[in-house]
Write a protein that holds these residues in place. Structure first.
Motif, PDB file in Angstrom:
ATOM      1  N   LEU A 279      77.209  53.185  56.926  1.00 40.36           N
ATOM      2  CA  LEU A 279      77.437  51.838  56.394  1.00 40.36           C
ATOM      3  C   LEU A 279      78.453  51.847  55.260  1.00 40.36           C
ATOM      4  CD1 LEU A 279      73.790  50.410  56.356  1.00 40.36           C
ATOM      5  CD2 LEU A 279      75.595  49.999  58.052  1.00 40.36           C
ATOM      6  N   SER A 281      81.037  53.587  54.908  1.00 44.10           N
ATOM      7  CA  SER A 281      82.408  53.669  55.418  1.00 44.10           C
ATOM      8  C   SER A 281      82.682  52.652  56.528  1.00 44.10           C
ATOM      9  CB  SER A 281      82.686  55.088  55.946  1.00 44.10           C
ATOM     10  OG  SER A 281      81.774  55.435  56.973  1.00 44.10           O
ATOM     11  N   GLN A 282      81.813  51.667  56.648  1.00 44.11           N
ATOM     12  CA  GLN A 282      81.958  50.606  57.659  1.00 44.11           C
ATOM     13  C   GLN A 282      82.165  51.212  59.054  1.00 44.11           C
ATOM     14  OE1 GLN A 282      85.243  48.410  55.861  1.00 44.11           O
ATOM     15  NE2 GLN A 282      83.801  46.974  54.938  1.00 44.11           N
ATOM     16  N   ASP A 283      81.346  52.193  59.345  1.00 38.98           N
ATOM     17  CA  ASP A 283      81.432  52.929  60.606  1.00 38.98           C
ATOM     18  C   ASP A 283      80.656  52.178  61.681  1.00 38.98           C
ATOM     19  OD1 ASP A 283      81.194  54.802  62.706  1.00 38.98           O
ATOM     20  OD2 ASP A 283      81.296  56.482  61.315  1.00 38.98           O
ATOM     21  N   SER A 284      81.363  51.657  62.667  1.00 40.99           N
ATOM     22  CA  SER A 284      80.712  50.829  63.689  1.00 40.99           C
ATOM     23  C   SER A 284      79.853  51.633  64.654  1.00 40.99           C
ATOM     24  CB  SER A 284      81.773  50.042  64.473  1.00 40.99           C
ATOM     25  OG  SER A 284      82.651  50.919  65.165  1.00 40.99           O
ATOM     26  N   ASN A 375      89.982  53.556  61.073  1.00 46.35           N
ATOM     27  CA  ASN A 375      89.441  53.164  59.774  1.00 46.35           C
ATOM     28  C   ASN A 375      88.770  54.352  59.087  1.00 46.35           C
ATOM     29  OD1 ASN A 375      88.310  51.238  57.707  1.00 46.35           O
ATOM     30  ND2 ASN A 375      86.382  51.861  58.671  1.00 46.35           N
ATOM     31  N   HIS A 380      88.552  56.362  54.888  1.00 50.31           N
ATOM     32  CA  HIS A 380      87.313  56.849  54.276  1.00 50.31           C
ATOM     33  C   HIS A 380      87.172  58.370  54.309  1.00 50.31           C
ATOM     34  CE1 HIS A 380      85.666  52.809  53.741  1.00 50.31           C
ATOM     35  NE2 HIS A 380      86.181  52.521  54.928  1.00 50.31           N
TER      36      HIS A 380
END
Length: 492
Positions: A279, A281-284, A375, A380
């Motif tokens: 979360l 690193s906004q990791d989907s 991303n 990150h």
């Protein structure tokens, strides 16, 4: 052929892999003259998948802090505390020896005699894979005498001895097989030729050599293998073979999610360490590996407790892994191969390391169906040649957390990343006060469980499993236990 009575603990005699081997069914014993590799190999494969895709996945998930324990139940709390008794792994150990290795050895004997080198390679590759797993779990296991049915006290061989042995076996099998060599009926590839088995054997050699490389100089062997470049171009997995029925569903799904046997217990939830790292690193991939909680939020629990006294943090507060009846059992993925290549080139000071690092993350995103790989590696977790072990270690931990937790546990022991941060599980969650403070956690780190294995100590990952009770109980050659904190040979 007397030993076949012992070996056939799976259903045999099916006409094709599509019929699926129910590993929970007692055997039908065919006559000796009708036993052939095509009858034995699918059963050996399914027993391997059942062990590797269930028990070993579960314990790896807890030891790597991908998983925490759910409210109330206690099935895996000891794993959550970084513990393992000699009895807990006994059935898996027995399954791997009696139902996988011994059956594979029958195939190897038959196909060597008949010079069926494609099938011989398939059996040898799965044998090497199984011994690699056993060494990585226990450190030392019977190898040179391990499959002698008449020997009740086989010696335990050192892990490095076994690794060198299976490497030699793979080289010998590869030297005899060609891409067009015929392979008997099998679940893994389904194809009738050895081309994909050759690539799988090469990928397995890459993993074995990279693990050995911390203890001896194998750079020449690695260079030769990597220069040839004949690795799988897609993930190697038991896939598209499972059905939504008892005994026929993917092992992890059947153990932890299916209600075929009337159980509705919830044991496994996401771990705070794994979830918060993604979360942050906004990791989907977080949304692909886990389902949101009752409020639509992604949350993780804490190692070392099952929240049994909590009024707030019950089962539906935390996220569950994504389970499907047909979920693959991955043996090795393209992402893993690319991470190994990135590490190899980084060690040798090559600029190619970065491209393989990025390719590994991209492969992980593609496999999971997530978007946004760039991303991760552009913002990150940018490539850092000076700290390649850390950057690869964390990203490999994330990539494997949704698909192959046992290998993630292996690699964090070897690479030493993620490492332990300064915060502890007891600081993150106060059992006495029922106060949860996830904001204290530092992304990309591990933490000491609330209740932890005192034989291991704080800020330490469990380094090995205790020798299985089924192996040592009547074995006069069984060694003394080495302790939970003693690394296997490649992690020293």
């Amino acid at each position: 052929m007397k030993k076949l009575i012992i070996l056939f603990s799976i259903l045999l005699g099916l006409s094709s892999c599509k019929d699926y081997l129910d590993i929970n069914t007692d055997p039908n014993s065919p006559s000796d003259e009708n036993v052939n590799a095509g009858m034995i190999l699918p059963g050996a494969e399914m027993n391997l998948a059942a062990s590797y895709g269930n028990f070993l996945r579960i314990i790896g998930g807890y030891y790597a802090q991908h998983y925490a324990h759910s409210f109330g139940t206690s099935n895996y709390v000891d794993y959550s505390q970084f513990k393992m008794s000699a009895t807990r792994s006994s059935s898996t150990y027995t399954q791997l020896y009696a139902r996988v290795l011994k059956n594979l050895e029958v195939i190897r004997e038959q196909t060597s005699a008949s010079e069926e080198w494609g099938t011989y390679l398939a059996a040898t590759t799965l044998r090497a894979f199984t011994y690699q797993v056993l060494v990585d779990a226990y450190g030392e296991v019977p190898y040179t005498e391990g499959l002698d049915v008449g020997n009740l006290s086989p010696v335990y061989d050192e892990g490095l001895t076994i690794y060198n042995g299976i490497l030699a076996e793979l080289d010998e099998a590869l030297s005899n097989a060609t891409p067009s060599s015929v392979v008997t009926t099998n679940f893994l590839f389904g194809s009738a030729t050895a081309e994909e088995w050759i690539q799988f054997a090469n990928a397995l050699k890459l993993k074995i050599l990279m693990r050995m490389s911390n203890t001896q100089d194998v750079n020449s062997s690695l260079a030769t293998l990597i220069n040839e470049g004949n690795f799988p171009t897609s993930d190697v997995a038991y896939d598209n073979i499972w059905t939504d029925e008892s005994g026929k569903a993917s092992p992890f799904y059947q153990e932890e999610y299916a209600t075929y046997f009337g159980s509705t217990q919830i044991n496994i939830v996401a771990n705070l360490a794994y979830m918060e790292t993604m979360l942050e690193s906004q990791d989907s991939r977080a949304q692909k590996f886990f389902t949101p909680n009752k409020d639509g939020v992604y949350t993780g629990g804490v190692s070392g407790t099952n929240f049994s006294t909590s009024d707030q943090y019950q089962s539906d507060y935390f996220c569950r892994p994504v389970f499907t009846y047909d979920m693959p059992v991955y043996l090795i993925t393209v992402a893993e191969i690319e991470f190994f290549l990135a590490e190899y080139y980084a060690r040798n000071g090559s600029s190619q390391a970065e491209q393989h690092y990025k390719a590994a993350i991209e492969a992980s995103f593609e496999m999971s169906g997530a978007i946004g790989a760039e991303n991760i590696y552009n913002m990150h977790y940018q490539w850092d040649a000076e700290n390649y072990k850390k950057i690869i270690g964390i990203q490999k931990w994330i990539a494997l957390g949704g698909i192959n937790n046992f290998e993630a546990w292996c690699e964090l022991r070897r690479l030493k990343y993620p490492s332990f941060g300064s915060v502890t599980g007891s600081e993150i969650y106060s059992v006495a006060n029922d106060v949860f403070s996830p904001e204290l956690y530092i992304a990309g780190t591990l933490y000491t469980p609330i209740q932890y294995n005192t034989d291991l100590g704080a800020s330490k990952v469990l380094q090995r499993l205790r020798y299985a009770e089924s192996s040592i109980s009547r074995n006069s050659n069984a060694p003394d236990d080495k302790g939970d904190a003693t690394p296997v040979f490649w992690a020293q």
